[in-house]
Design an enzyme around this catalytic site. Structure first.
Site, PDB file in Angstrom:
ATOM      1  N   TRP A  34      38.943  29.397  10.420  1.00 45.93           N
ATOM      2  CA  TRP A  34      38.043  28.492   9.716  1.00 45.93           C
ATOM      3  C   TRP A  34      37.087  29.260   8.800  1.00 45.93           C
ATOM      4  O   TRP A  34      36.540  30.287   9.184  1.00 45.93           O
ATOM      5  CB  TRP A  34      37.188  27.705  10.707  1.00 45.93           C
ATOM      6  CG  TRP A  34      37.971  26.762  11.574  1.00 45.93           C
ATOM      7  CD1 TRP A  34      38.174  26.891  12.917  1.00 45.93           C
ATOM      8  CD2 TRP A  34      38.645  25.578  11.173  1.00 45.93           C
ATOM      9  NE1 TRP A  34      38.937  25.846  13.374  1.00 45.93           N
ATOM     10  CE2 TRP A  34      39.241  25.018  12.330  1.00 45.93           C
ATOM     11  CE3 TRP A  34      38.820  24.926   9.954  1.00 45.93           C
ATOM     12  CZ2 TRP A  34      39.985  23.846  12.298  1.00 45.93           C
ATOM     13  CZ3 TRP A  34      39.561  23.758   9.918  1.00 45.93           C
ATOM     14  CH2 TRP A  34      40.135  23.232  11.077  1.00 45.93           C
ATOM     15  N   LYS A  38      40.636  25.795   6.214  1.00 42.12           N
ATOM     16  CA  LYS A  38      41.446  26.475   7.221  1.00 42.12           C
ATOM     17  C   LYS A  38      42.410  27.427   6.518  1.00 42.12           C
ATOM     18  O   LYS A  38      43.399  27.004   5.928  1.00 42.12           O
ATOM     19  CB  LYS A  38      42.213  25.468   8.063  1.00 42.12           C
ATOM     20  CG  LYS A  38      42.688  26.092   9.349  1.00 42.12           C
ATOM     21  CD  LYS A  38      42.995  25.066  10.405  1.00 42.12           C
ATOM     22  CE  LYS A  38      43.004  25.724  11.774  1.00 42.12           C
ATOM     23  NZ  LYS A  38      43.497  24.836  12.802  1.00 42.12           N
TER      24      LYS A  38
END
Ligand code: AMP
Length: 541
Positions: free
Chosen positions: A444, A439
Site C-alpha cells: 500500500w 496498491k
C-alpha cells in the site's frame, strides 16, 4: 433494577430554552447579501423559532415530515434549525453546490413537503424546482415581497412567522424523533440520507462542548464557515446556543478577504472550516495582514489539514490549529486533536507532527481498526486498517435503505471507508480512503502522505495523488500538482528529489502532471474521481 432518575427527553427545544433563559441577551450577527449586518439575540431567535414551529403546525405539518432548506449561514437558517424540529418535522438541509439534478433527486427521495429558500439563491433553485413534484410550498426568506419567479406556491417567510403564536408548546416528547437530515455528498453512487434524532443531536452537542473537544463556552465568538448545508454546520448552531457563545454568520461572504475581516472586526475566538478555506485565508493575510490573534481554536476538518499549513498558522501567525475528523454519518464529530501532558517535552516540530493527526475520539465515540477479514489490528502507530466507529451519534441505517454489509458490520459498527493508524495512546491518523489507497505490487502507498509532502514544497499550492493502472505493479501513483501562482520554476526532478527525503524509491510517483486547480467536490474536498476519469480513461474511476 432501573435507576431512579428522571427520563428527561433530550430534545433540541431544550437547548433553545436554555439559550433563551440564560443567554437571552447574547448576540447573533449575520452578514447580509447587501453588505449590511443584521444583529439580534438568542431571545429573538427563540421567539421567532417558536412562531415558525407554531405556524408550521397550523398549516398541517406533522411530526416526521421532511422540510428542505436551501441557504447560506444566517439568522433565518438558525431559526429553521430550531423551528422545524421544534414542531416535530425534519430540517433537511440541501447542498446549494450540487448540480440541479442531484438536488432534485435528494428532494424527491426525502419527499420534502416544503422548501425554504434564501432569496439570494432563488435563480439557482428555479431549475431544481422544475424537476420536483413532491414540494407543496416554497417559502422565500430575505425579501419583503415575492420577486418574479417560475416557482409555484410561493410564500414569504415573514408572513409565515406572523401566523405563529408566541406561546406555542413544543410538542416533541420522544427524544428518538427525527430532527434533521443531511445527504452524503455522493462522490460514489447516489447520495444517501443520514437522519439525525433529537437525542443524537443533543448528545453530539454535549460531545462537542467537552473540554477535550471544541470546549466552546459563553466567552466565545464563533465564525462558522462550515456551511449549514454541510452536516449541520458541524453542530455549531446547537453547541453555541447551549454554551451561550456569540455567533457571526458569514452569509454568502466565504471568500478569504471578508472572512479575515470578520475575524478581526468581531474578535472571533473559534472558527470552523475545511483546509481549502484556511489555505486561502493564509495567503490573503500574507498579502494584506489582519489581526487573527483573537482565535483560540481554528477547527479544521473535512479533509486532512497539511502539516505545513499547521506550521504556517501556528509558527507564523500564532494561531492554535485544532484538527478534527468526522463524517455526515457521525453528526459529524468523531475525533479531535489536542496535545496532552505526554507531549509536553516534545519540540515544537514534533508537536506539529502530533497536531497533523486527526486526534483522539471524543468522549462517547468508540473506534477500532480492522484488516480485510474484519480482525482487529494493533494500536501501534504504524499498522493501517479500516476505521470502524460506534456511538450515540453514529448512523445505524441510511434513510429508506436496508443496512448493508458494505456500510455496517454484523456486530454493530459503522464502516467509515477511511484507512488509518492508531497510536497506543489513542491518536488516530487517516492515511487514506479505502478507495484512494494505491496498491503497488501488493504494497500500500498512502496518497495522503505523498500529498502532504508535496504541499510542503515551497513552490506547490495544491497536490492530489491518484492511482494509475500499471501492467507490472497493477497500480502506480500519479501526482497532479498545482504550482503557486506565477511560479514557473517547478519541475519533476525537483519534486522527485524533494519526496525522496521522505519516501522509499518504489513509493515515488511515476508520473507528474501540472494543472491549474485540483477539482473539488461540493464541500471543498479533492474530487479524485474526476482526476481518475481524466487520467486513467475511467479505468480506475
Ligand atoms: P463528509 O461526510 O462529507 O463530511 O465526509 C467525511 C469524510 O471526509 C471522512 O470519511 C474522511 O474521509 C474525510 N475527512 C473528514 N475529516 C478529515 C480529516 N480531518 N482528515 C482527513 N480526512 C477527513
Amino acid at each position: 433494577m432501573h435507576g431512579l432518575m428522571m427520563d428527561y427527553p433530550l430534545t433540541i427545544d431544550r437547548i433553545l430554552e436554555h439559550a433563551n433563559r440564560i443567554y437571552g441577551d447574547r448576540q447573533i450577527y449575520t452578514k447580509l447579501p447587501n453588505g449590511s449586518t443584521h444583529t439580534y439575540t438568542y431571545a429573538d431567535l427563540y421567539r421567532r423559532a417558536k412562531r415558525l414551529a407554531s405556524a408550521l403546525s397550523k398549516r398541517g405539518i406533522q411530526i416526521g415530515d421532511r422540510l428542505g432548506t436551501f441557504g447560506w449561514n444566517n439568522y433565518q437558517h438558525m431559526e429553521l434549525y430550531y423551528g422545524i424540529p421544534g414542531c416535530g418535522a425534519v430540517c433537511h438541509t440541501l447542498n446549494i453546490r450540487l448540480f440541479a439534478e442531484q438536488v432534485a433527486y435528494i428532494i424527491e427521495h426525502a419527499e420534502d413537503r416544503i422548501v425554504f429558500i434564501d432569496a439570494s439563491l432563488l435563480k439557482l433553485f428555479e431549475p431544481i424546482a422544475a424537476q420536483v413534484s413532491c414540494v407543496e410550498q416554497y417559502v422565500l426568506y430575505g425579501v419583503d415581497s415575492v420577486p418574479e419567479t417560475t416557482l409555484p406556491n410561493v410564500l414569504l417567510y415573514e408572513d409565515l412567522i406572523a401566523e405563529g403564536d408566541d406561546d406555542y408548546p413544543w410538542p416533541v416528547t420522544d427524544e428518538r424523533t427525527a430532527m434533521g437530515m443531511c445527504y452524503t455528498s455522493g462522490t460514489t453512487g447516489d447520495p444517501k440520507g443520514a437522519l439525525y434524532s433529537h437525542r443524537s443531536m443533543y448528545l453530539h452537542t454535549i460531545g462537542m462542548l467537552q473540554a477535550n473537544a471544541a470546549a466552546i463556552t459563553s466567552a466565545d465568538m464563533i465564525l462558522p464557515v462550515v456551511p449549514q448545508f454541510h452536516v449541520m454546520s458541524w453542530g455549531i448552531p446547537f453547541a453555541a446556543a447551549l454554551a451561550g457563545a456569540e455567533l457571526i454568520m458569514p452569509g454568502p461572504f466565504l471568500q478569504p478577504g471578508p472572512l479575515a475581516d470578520m475575524v478581526q472586526d468581531y474578535k472571533v475566538t473559534v472558527v470552523t472550516g475545511v483546509p481549502t478555506i484556511w489555505m486561502g485565508v493564509y495567503q490573503e493575510v500574507q498579502k494584506n495582514p489582519r489581526d487573527l490573534s483573537s482565535i483560540r481554536a481554528l477547527i479544521v476538518g473535512g479533509s486532512a489539514m497539511p502539516r505545513s499549513m499547521i506550521e504556517a498558522y501556528e509558527g507564523k501567525l500564532g494561531v492554535n490549529v485544532v484538527h478534527a475528523w468526522g463524517m455526515t454519518e457521525m453528526s459529524p464529530l468523531g475525533t479531535i486533536c489536542h496535545l496532552s501532558r505526554q507531549h509536553e517535552g516534545l519540540s515544537q516540530s514534533e508537536q506539529w507532527d502530533v497536531k497533523a493527526k486527526q486526534g483522539t475520539p471524543i468522549g462517547g465515540i468508540e473506534l477500532r481498526i480492522v484488516d480485510g477479514d474484519g480482525q482487529e489490528l494493533p494500536w501501534d502507530g504504524a499498522t493501517m486498517g479500516e476505521l470502524q466507529v460506534r456511538g450515540p451519534w453514529v448512523i445505524k441505517q441510511y434513510f429508506k435503505r436496508e443496512p448493508s454489509a458494505e456500510s455496517f458490520t454484523s456486530d454493530g459498527w459503522f464502516r467509515t471507508g477511511d484507512v488509518c493508524t492508531m497510536t497506543p495512546d489513542g491518536y488516530m491518523q487517516i492515511t487514506d480512503r479505502t478507495k484512494d489507497l494505491i496498491k503497488s505490487g501488493g504494497e500500500w502507498i498512502s496518497s495522503v502522505d505523498l500529498e502532504n509532502a508535496l504541499i510542503a514544497h515551497p513552490l506547490v499550492r495544491e497536490a492530489a495523488v491518484i492511482a494509475i493502472p500499471d501492467e507490472k505493479w497493477s497500480e502506480r501513483p500519479m501526482a497532479a500538482v498545482v504550482p503557486i501562482e506565477g511560479q514557473t520554476g517547478l519541475n519533476v526532478d525537483d519534486l522527485q528529489a524533494h519526496l525522496s527525503a521522505h519516501f522509499a524509491k518504489w513509493m515515488l510517483p511515476d508520473k507528474f502532471v501540472f494543472i491549474t486547480e485540483v477539482p473539488k467536490t461540493s464541500t471543498g474536498k479533492f474530487d479524485k474521481k474526476v482526476l481518475r476519469q481524466q487520467y486513467t480513461d475511467g479505468k480506475l474511476a
